[in-house]
Design an enzyme around this catalytic site. Sequence first.
Site, PDB file in Angstrom:
ATOM      1  N   ALA A 209      38.898 -68.390 -20.942  1.00  0.00           N
ATOM      2  CA  ALA A 209      39.341 -67.118 -20.382  1.00  0.00           C
ATOM      3  C   ALA A 209      40.298 -67.462 -19.245  1.00  0.00           C
ATOM      4  O   ALA A 209      39.886 -67.964 -18.199  1.00  0.00           O
ATOM      5  CB  ALA A 209      38.149 -66.325 -19.871  1.00  0.00           C
TER       6      ALA A 209
ATOM      7  N   GLY B 182      38.122 -65.061 -10.298  1.00  0.00           N
ATOM      8  CA  GLY B 182      37.559 -65.674 -11.502  1.00  0.00           C
ATOM      9  C   GLY B 182      37.222 -64.638 -12.544  1.00  0.00           C
ATOM     10  O   GLY B 182      37.673 -63.492 -12.473  1.00  0.00           O
ATOM     11  N   ASN B 183      36.441 -65.018 -13.536  1.00  0.00           N
ATOM     12  CA  ASN B 183      36.033 -64.083 -14.582  1.00  0.00           C
ATOM     13  C   ASN B 183      34.657 -64.483 -15.113  1.00  0.00           C
ATOM     14  O   ASN B 183      34.102 -65.492 -14.700  1.00  0.00           O
ATOM     15  CB  ASN B 183      37.088 -64.027 -15.696  1.00  0.00           C
ATOM     16  N   ARG B 184      34.127 -63.711 -16.018  1.00  0.00           N
ATOM     17  CA  ARG B 184      32.729 -63.875 -16.435  1.00  0.00           C
ATOM     18  C   ARG B 184      32.511 -64.897 -17.546  1.00  0.00           C
ATOM     19  O   ARG B 184      31.395 -65.042 -18.035  1.00  0.00           O
ATOM     20  CB  ARG B 184      32.169 -62.518 -16.866  1.00  0.00           C
ATOM     21  N   SER B 185      33.528 -65.597 -17.948  1.00  0.00           N
ATOM     22  CA  SER B 185      33.334 -66.567 -19.036  1.00  0.00           C
ATOM     23  C   SER B 185      32.304 -67.631 -18.655  1.00  0.00           C
ATOM     24  O   SER B 185      32.380 -68.223 -17.583  1.00  0.00           O
ATOM     25  CB  SER B 185      34.663 -67.247 -19.358  1.00  0.00           C
TER      26      SER B 185
END
Length: 227
Positions: A100, A33-36
């Site tokens: 993102a 995943g990512n930090r969005s």
Amino acid sequence: EAWRQERRDFTGEMVLVTAGGTREPIDPVRFIGNRSSGRMGYAVAEAAKRRGARVVLISAPTTLPCPAGVEVEQVVSVEDMRAAVMAQLNEATVVVMAAAVSDYRVKDVADRKMKREGAQAISLELAGTVDILREVVGRRRDGTLVVGFAAETEDVVANGRGKLERKGVDAVVVNDVSKEGIGFDSEQNAGSFLTKDGTVEFPVMSKVEMAERILDEVLKLRVGTAH
Ligand code: CTP
Ligand code: CA
């Protein structure tokens, strides 16, 4: 500001927004995943709704509540998001891609939970994902405005301009995610709105306020187009 409440300047528009961070599965319990946080995209969706648009929000996982009056479709992976966006694209007059989106997916997703035992180190083989934004630009109807986002950690404006040209979008909103307190995981943002005709600087402000400013710039792009 009070005057904003009265503006219904997006009446007749259908604004398609992507938001949140996509998740690519590794096995049944893990993902990349990512930090969005999804806040920027949700703010754009809410602002467009309040200004009179029909709004469809394609949302990767976030912890945010669904904005009132907005049609929300929840998705998880890039491929889900792509399918959801493409299914709505014909109706859209404005597309704002704030999600993102993962650039890679795991090539062989394990169908059972991977076990630690016996494995000191592992490698995951990744394959590239489709660029949804490029596909949107290629398939949009005449007059549909497309706005991309770019989160950068260096050469922010130059990288944003490169994306504007490469992707063929009408505008790119760039922000510097190496700065503390703005961008990812934050209530605040700052950045630049890039078009072929110039750059509009957005100083540090709330994501809610930046959403309004982005929509203001989108309406300016409408001037002179046939829509
Ligand atoms: N985007 C997309 N599909 C992807 C990757 C990105 O639609 N598979 C969209 C994002 O939603 C964003 C824009 O493209 O609006 C720019 O994303 P960004 O990650 O900055 O661009 P990339 O082309 O992936 O470049 P980079 O190598 O910097 O990640
Ligand atoms: Ca990327």
